[in-house]
Design a protein around this motif. Sequence first.
Motif, PDB file in Angstrom:
ATOM      1  N   ALA A  69      42.747 -49.943 -15.065  1.00 19.08           N
ATOM      2  CA  ALA A  69      41.963 -49.582 -16.251  1.00 19.08           C
ATOM      3  C   ALA A  69      40.864 -50.607 -16.490  1.00 19.08           C
ATOM      4  O   ALA A  69      39.720 -50.247 -16.814  1.00 19.08           O
ATOM      5  N   ALA A  70      41.174 -51.885 -16.329  1.00 17.00           N
ATOM      6  CA  ALA A  70      40.165 -52.936 -16.498  1.00 17.00           C
ATOM      7  C   ALA A  70      39.075 -52.800 -15.439  1.00 17.00           C
ATOM      8  O   ALA A  70      37.883 -52.939 -15.729  1.00 17.00           O
ATOM      9  N   PHE A  71      39.468 -52.509 -14.211  1.00 14.36           N
ATOM     10  CA  PHE A  71      38.494 -52.311 -13.138  1.00 14.36           C
ATOM     11  C   PHE A  71      37.582 -51.133 -13.455  1.00 14.36           C
ATOM     12  O   PHE A  71      36.362 -51.220 -13.321  1.00 14.36           O
ATOM     13  N   ASN A  72      38.167 -50.024 -13.899  1.00 15.41           N
ATOM     14  CA  ASN A  72      37.369 -48.842 -14.247  1.00 15.41           C
ATOM     15  C   ASN A  72      36.383 -49.153 -15.369  1.00 15.41           C
ATOM     16  O   ASN A  72      35.258 -48.652 -15.371  1.00 15.41           O
ATOM     17  N   ALA A  73      36.787 -49.982 -16.342  1.00 20.74           N
ATOM     18  CA  ALA A  73      35.901 -50.343 -17.450  1.00 20.74           C
ATOM     19  C   ALA A  73      34.759 -51.238 -16.974  1.00 20.74           C
ATOM     20  O   ALA A  73      33.629 -51.121 -17.449  1.00 20.74           O
ATOM     21  N   GLU A  74      35.039 -52.121 -16.028  1.00 23.40           N
ATOM     22  CA  GLU A  74      34.018 -53.044 -15.525  1.00 23.40           C
ATOM     23  C   GLU A  74      33.037 -52.363 -14.584  1.00 23.40           C
ATOM     24  O   GLU A  74      31.884 -52.765 -14.486  1.00 23.40           O
ATOM     25  N   VAL A  75      33.493 -51.350 -13.882  1.00 25.91           N
ATOM     26  CA  VAL A  75      32.648 -50.644 -12.913  1.00 25.91           C
ATOM     27  C   VAL A  75      32.645 -49.170 -13.309  1.00 25.91           C
ATOM     28  O   VAL A  75      33.431 -48.374 -12.803  1.00 25.91           O
ATOM     29  N   PRO A  76      31.754 -48.794 -14.250  1.00 27.91           N
ATOM     30  CA  PRO A  76      31.805 -47.451 -14.845  1.00 27.91           C
ATOM     31  C   PRO A  76      31.634 -46.299 -13.862  1.00 27.91           C
ATOM     32  O   PRO A  76      32.074 -45.195 -14.137  1.00 27.91           O
ATOM     33  N   CYS A  77      31.023 -46.528 -12.720  1.00 24.43           N
ATOM     34  CA  CYS A  77      30.812 -45.419 -11.784  1.00 24.43           C
ATOM     35  C   CYS A  77      32.043 -45.167 -10.910  1.00 24.43           C
ATOM     36  O   CYS A  77      31.994 -44.352  -9.999  1.00 24.43           O
ATOM     37  N   THR A  78      33.150 -45.854 -11.193  1.00 29.08           N
ATOM     38  CA  THR A  78      34.364 -45.668 -10.398  1.00 29.08           C
ATOM     39  C   THR A  78      35.455 -45.003 -11.222  1.00 29.08           C
ATOM     40  O   THR A  78      35.404 -44.970 -12.449  1.00 29.08           O
ATOM     41  N   ARG A  79      36.430 -44.497 -10.519  1.00 34.18           N
ATOM     42  CA  ARG A  79      37.634 -43.969 -11.158  1.00 34.18           C
ATOM     43  C   ARG A  79      38.804 -44.314 -10.251  1.00 34.18           C
ATOM     44  O   ARG A  79      39.064 -43.631  -9.262  1.00 34.18           O
TER      45      ARG A  79
END
Length: 90
Positions: A69-79
């Motif tokens: 979830a933290a990764f997704n928030a930091e890199v918005p173009c990812t899921r």
Amino acid sequence: MLNALCRWCEVIVNRDGGQWVQRFEEGRPVHELRRAGDCTTTGTTLRFEIDRALLTGALDVQRIERRLAAFNAEVPCTRATLVVKTNTDM
């Protein structure tokens, strides 16, 4: 490094109009990167099975989910998502 800790690891990449696949078993490539077909989307899928002989004990699934979830928030173009399958799911 992840593939060295897994019984098997498969990487699927959708880009440039194609789907590209490479599989590893016990850290070694089973085959070279190969085109598996055409694709109109983009994205990367990583599937793997942890080698329980190397990684013993319980996995902290909630911690992994928080990190994703933290990764997704930091890199918005990812899921990034986590799917956990037990022996009974296979």
